[in-house]
Design a protein around this motif. Structure first.
Motif, PDB file in Angstrom:
ATOM      1  N   VAL A 649      23.003  67.099 -11.097  1.00 26.66           N
ATOM      2  CA  VAL A 649      23.248  68.535 -11.036  1.00 26.66           C
ATOM      3  C   VAL A 649      22.482  69.251 -12.140  1.00 26.66           C
ATOM      4  O   VAL A 649      21.854  70.308 -11.917  1.00 26.66           O
ATOM      5  N   HIS A 650      22.510  68.699 -13.336  1.00 26.35           N
ATOM      6  CA  HIS A 650      21.843  69.313 -14.481  1.00 26.35           C
ATOM      7  C   HIS A 650      20.338  69.447 -14.236  1.00 26.35           C
ATOM      8  O   HIS A 650      19.737  70.522 -14.447  1.00 26.35           O
ATOM      9  N   ARG A 652      18.698  69.291 -11.320  1.00 27.90           N
ATOM     10  CA  ARG A 652      18.389  70.097 -10.138  1.00 27.90           C
ATOM     11  C   ARG A 652      18.435  71.577 -10.443  1.00 27.90           C
ATOM     12  O   ARG A 652      17.537  72.338 -10.057  1.00 27.90           O
ATOM     13  N   LEU A 653      19.510  72.033 -11.165  1.00 26.18           N
ATOM     14  CA  LEU A 653      19.617  73.460 -11.436  1.00 26.18           C
ATOM     15  C   LEU A 653      18.548  73.931 -12.421  1.00 26.18           C
ATOM     16  O   LEU A 653      18.064  75.077 -12.307  1.00 26.18           O
ATOM     17  N   GLU A 654      18.179  73.087 -13.367  1.00 26.72           N
ATOM     18  CA  GLU A 654      17.104  73.498 -14.267  1.00 26.72           C
ATOM     19  C   GLU A 654      15.778  73.548 -13.529  1.00 26.72           C
ATOM     20  O   GLU A 654      14.927  74.411 -13.803  1.00 26.72           O
ATOM     21  N   GLU A 656      15.501  74.430 -10.476  1.00 28.80           N
ATOM     22  CA  GLU A 656      15.556  75.636  -9.666  1.00 28.80           C
ATOM     23  C   GLU A 656      15.415  76.904 -10.497  1.00 28.80           C
ATOM     24  O   GLU A 656      15.496  78.022  -9.972  1.00 28.80           O
ATOM     25  N   CYS A 658      17.387  77.740 -13.341  1.00 28.74           N
ATOM     26  CA  CYS A 658      18.603  78.221 -14.022  1.00 28.74           C
ATOM     27  C   CYS A 658      18.459  78.037 -15.533  1.00 28.74           C
ATOM     28  O   CYS A 658      17.878  77.040 -16.002  1.00 28.74           O
ATOM     29  N   HIS A 713      19.822  83.083 -13.234  1.00 27.59           N
ATOM     30  CA  HIS A 713      18.944  82.527 -12.197  1.00 27.59           C
ATOM     31  C   HIS A 713      18.086  83.669 -11.678  1.00 27.59           C
ATOM     32  O   HIS A 713      18.617  84.661 -11.170  1.00 27.59           O
ATOM     33  N   PRO A 744      23.536  79.113  -7.174  1.00 28.20           N
ATOM     34  CA  PRO A 744      23.149  77.759  -6.762  1.00 28.20           C
ATOM     35  C   PRO A 744      24.351  76.821  -6.726  1.00 28.20           C
ATOM     36  O   PRO A 744      25.281  76.929  -7.542  1.00 28.20           O
ATOM     37  N   ASN A 745      24.350  75.897  -5.795  1.00 28.18           N
ATOM     38  CA  ASN A 745      25.439  74.935  -5.674  1.00 28.18           C
ATOM     39  C   ASN A 745      25.525  74.071  -6.934  1.00 28.18           C
ATOM     40  O   ASN A 745      24.505  73.544  -7.399  1.00 28.18           O
ATOM     41  N   VAL A 747      26.766  75.274  -9.866  1.00 31.22           N
ATOM     42  CA  VAL A 747      26.502  76.078 -11.052  1.00 31.22           C
ATOM     43  C   VAL A 747      27.582  75.916 -12.113  1.00 31.22           C
ATOM     44  O   VAL A 747      27.294  75.944 -13.321  1.00 31.22           O
ATOM     45  N   TYR A 750      27.111  72.672 -13.962  1.00 31.00           N
ATOM     46  CA  TYR A 750      25.983  72.878 -14.866  1.00 31.00           C
ATOM     47  C   TYR A 750      26.429  73.609 -16.135  1.00 31.00           C
ATOM     48  O   TYR A 750      26.063  73.220 -17.255  1.00 31.00           O
TER      49      TYR A 750
END
Length: 851
Positions: A649-650, A652-654, A656, A658, A713, A744-745, A747, A750
């Motif tokens: 998760v960490h 993926r969101l970075e 994307e 975030c 984001h 984002p899914n 979040v 994260y």
């Protein structure tokens, strides 16, 4: 606020009935003196006393049947010698002291727990014995009142002219119990405990044993009265049972005075008042005092000669209950010590003892000792309330006054028996210093109507006893100034004024003390004090005090507080007291007393196990409501197989785009419009509304008081949480956790990961993830009903609340789980209390039903 709670009238009714009983005794004994009553007592034939003792022994043997059947009911077997010991000691204490659940119940708890019985089994035995007692009484009284109806004297001013309707009512009640026993198979549930319905065979045993016991006890008094043909046993037994009803209704411990007054009134003219009172005194000695002394000796012998390991095991079990039981027992002991000194000061000293004192001490010392003894007695009555509430000052004063009492008992009349009794009370009090830790003022403590009535009762009884003892002495003003070895009556008058003076000074001191704080919303100055204390607290939950929806009770020094809200009859304190540990105990007691003044219920919600003893000392029931998750930050990392999902998760969101930031408190006001938009979006998506009390709500004034963790984001804020930081970097936590619909899914996961890593870098020890409601509930056959219902709701309550989902979500972070409790009254009040707490959090009862 209930200015005059109805429960305050019950002790007043008991006091009024006691005063009426004293008046009846005064009228009926107008032709008898104190010495004549003593002569009637001493003139009882030895064979009558022996026969009465045998009947008393038979009664106590029958009473062992109560416990034997009770153990069968609880499905627990014990050797008869142990059952007999517990029964005899328990019944001896409850018969003599009264308050069966406190005195006899605590003795049974002490003995049965040491022999391996669970608390639930002991509770069933105690309840069963109480039920057997009253079931047999209603059966016997119903038959006697119906067959041998007794005319009730008009002097009693009762609505019934006879007891036959009462007898019919009792028989109907017994028949109803028998029908329930024969037809009902489902158990009863009381205070979360399951009580099976006794089988018809067991119920028959209860009726038989209890009926025989009542007949044996009545026989003890009948033998001592020896009325002969003037009064049949059936007629006497009706009088005896009616007097027992009056004693119970009066709520006077042991029915002392009330039972005697009704018996003397109803036995006339078949038995004159003097002989009747002499027989009643003998009855108290034979059936109450002698068994009590034997029970105390047996209990002490059991502790001394028992096997060492058994004693250690029993002591460990009892040790959990001692803090709750010991102060109450010592309070009763202190109260009895005061009564002994007052009654001794109101009665004449034996002539041979006075003659011995003439050659040993000067008259002024005798006069001073008599006066000081009565003053000390009155002071002990008042100190008993402080002993019950664990005041260290009350303990020290009680030790001093009991020591003085031992000395003056010898100096004023060579009362060796009295000195020995007071010395034993002192010996019980001395090793109990650790139970008295509160430093509050005695005059500032709330005194319940029951304590006030009990104190007034003893003072009234001592005054009556003195005037009855010296009614042959003609009053004159010179009596006050007459000093002589034979001047018992003048000494009584002076000592009575001293005792009443102590009570009056205490009452005046209480009336002149500062008014207790009223339940009101805090002002600006109070909020400033609250903020200062919160900033020093190592617990992040303290930040909820700044929400603006609570009231506060401050410690005497102003360095601690309890935050609470009021819903219905429940005054709900959130968490443990905030502030230094030494201030917590007194705050808890003051909060309980504040609730008592308003005739409401103290409730402590989400408290930890570290301070559970404070709430148990207050007499509250503890109930588990969930578990709190805390993550240790000094070894928190994203490495390892169990953190694989968090790493994913960490990353993926970075990837994307975030970004995470902790905005300092000063920078939060500028972000408020964006944060408000996120909050509104979250509420709309969830279809819910703001809560309160134990949960924060979005308010610019509230959110601006803390740093904020934000996730951006595409340059906009998509999620945020206000950050709570505790003193000494002990703990870090969040309150409001909100995100927009299109965030984002993952979040929030994260945000948690980034905030924990940030907290570790800043040197914080723990991250508090908050509570998982109903987590940790046990669905065991021996668990209380409320815990089993909670476990059922936890497993199958997805339609109401995602209980299991919250626990599983927080488990991703491998936290340490710590239980949280609700401390409150138990029994039938518990459902209302839980509803009140839910309404306080939701904002209203309507909010409990709606999202």
């Amino acid at each position: 606020m209930r200015k005059t709670p109805l429960r305050a009238f019950a002790p007043l009714v008991g006091l009024a009935l006691f005063a009426a009983a004293l008046w009846v005794l005064h009228v009926e004994l107008r032709h008898y003196s104190y010495h004549e009553v003593l002569r009637e007592f001493r003139a009882l034939p030895a064979q009558h006393i022996v026969l009465a003792a045998l009947l008393a022994a038979a009664s106590y043997v029958l009473l062992t049947g109560y416990d034997t059947l009770g153990l069968l009911y609880a499905r627990h077997a014990l050797p008869y010698r142990r059952t007999a010991l517990a029964s005899f000691v328990g019944h001896s204490f409850s018969n003599a002291v009264g308050l069966a659940m406190v005195s006899g119940g605590s003795v049974r708890l002490r003995l049965y727990s040491g022999w391996g019985l669970s608390t639930l089994a002991i509770t069933k035995v105690i309840v069963f014995c109480g039920g057997t007692f009253w079931l047999g009484f209603m059966a016997v009284a119903g038959v006697v009142f119906a067959v041998e109806p007794l005319a009730i004297p008009a002097a009693l001013h009762l609505p019934l002219g006879g007891v036959r309707p009462l007898g019919v009512l009792f028989l109907v009640a017994v028949a109803a119990v028998m029908i329930v026993s024969a037809r009902r198979r489902r158990p009863f549930f009381v205070r979360g405990l399951e009580f099976p319905v006794p089988s018809p065979g067991l119920l028959s045993g209860q009726l038989l044993i209890s009926a025989l016991d009542w007949l044996a006890v009545g026989g003890v008094l009948y033998v001592l009265l020896a009325p002969g043909p003037r009064l049949s046993f059936a007629a006497f037994f009706g009088v005896y049972l009616l007097a027992q009803i009056a004693a119970v209704v009066s709520q006077v411990p042991g029915g002392l005075g009330v039972f005697e007054g009704v018996m003397v009134l109803l036995l006339a003219p078949a038995v004159p008042a003097g002989p009747a009172l002499g027989a009643l005194l003998a009855f108290r000695v034979v059936y109450y005092l002698v068994p009590l002394a034997a029970a105390a000796a047996l209990l002490a012998a059991h502790e001394l000669i028992g096997q060492r390991e058994g004693v250690r095991r029993a002591a460990r079990i009892f040790g959990r209950w001692a803090p709750s039981i010991v102060p109450h027992v010592l309070a009763i002991t202190c109260f009895l010590g005061g009564a002994i000194l007052l009654f001794s000061g109101a009665t004449p000293t034996a002539r041979w003892r006075l003659a011995s004192l003439r050659s040993l001490i000067p008259l002024p010392l005798l006069e001073l000792s008599h006066f000081v003894g009565s003053v000390a007695g009155a002071a002990l009555l008042l100190l008993a309330n402080g002993i019950q509430k664990r005041l260290d000052g009350a303990y020290l004063m009680a030790v001093s006054l009991l020591s003085v009492g031992v000395v003056v008992s010898l100096l004023k009349g060579l009362d060796f028996e009295e000195a020995l009794a007071l010395a034993l009370m002192l010996a019980a009090l001395l090793p109990s210093r650790r139970h008295f830790y509160r430093t509050a003022s005695l005059t500032g403590e709330w005194m319940s109507p029951t304590w006030i009535a009990a104190t007034a009762l003893v003072l009234l009884a001592s005054v009556w006893l003195g005037f009855f003892s010296y009614k042959h002495v003609e009053y004159s003003n010179d009596l006050w100034w007459r000093f002589a070895f034979s001047g018992d009556a003048p000494r009584f008058l002076r000592a009575t004024v001293g005792a009443l003076g102590v009570a009056l000074l205490f009452a005046v001191a209480r009336l002149l003390r500062p008014a207790p704080p009223q339940a009101a919303r805090p002002g600006g100055d109070e909020l400033a004090v609250v903020r200062t204390i919160v900033e020093r607290s190592p617990r992040t939950q303290a930040k909820l005090a700044l929400l603006g929806d609570k009231r506060f009770l401050f410690s005497e020094d102003g360095d601690a507080f309890i935050m609470y809200g009021v819903s219905g009859r429940s005054w709900v304190a959130l968490g443990d007291p905030i502030g230094p540990a030494p201030a917590m105990s007194d705050l808890v007691w003051r909060f309980g007393e504040l609730c008592d003044r308003h005739d409401d219920w103290p409730v402590f919600y989400e408290v930890g196990r570290e301070h559970l003893h404070l709430y148990l000392d207050l007499g509250l029931t503890v109930m588990r409501v969930g578990e709190e998750a805390r993550v240790r930050l000094d070894d928190f990392t994203l490495e390892g197989h169990d953190r694989k999902w968090l790493r994913h998760v960490h990353r993926r969101l970075e990837a994307e785009g975030c970004g995470f930031e902790v905005v300092a408190r000063d920078g939060v006001p500028a972000l408020l419009p964006e944060l408000a938009a996120v909050s509104d979006s979250w509420l709309a998506a969830k279809g819910t509304r703001e809560k309160g009390f134990s949960l924060g709500f979005f308010s610019p004034a509230y959110v601006s008081q803390f740093p904020a963790a934000v996730v951006r984001h595409g340059g906009r804020v998509v999620a945020f949480a206000n950050v709570w930081t505790a003193a000494e970097r002990e703990e870090l936590s969040v309150d409001l956790m909100r995100f927009v619909r299109d965030a984002p899914n993952g979040v929030m996961e994260y945000m948690f990961v980034k905030l924990m890593l940030w907290g570790r870098e800043q040197g914080y020890r723990w991250f508090n993830l908050g509570m998982a409601p109903l987590s940790g509930m046990q669905d065991h056959a021996l668990a209380p009903l409320w815990m089993r219902l909670g476990a059922l709701l936890y497993r199958h309550g997805e339609n109401f609340y995602n209980f299991r989902g919250i626990r599983q979500y927080k488990d991703k972070f491998a936290p340490v789980w710590e239980p949280k409790y609700l401390a409150s009254r138990g029994g039938l009040a518990l459902p209302r209390i839980v509803t009140n707490v839910a309404a306080l959090i939701a904002g209203s009862l309507r909010g409990v039903v709606l999202k």
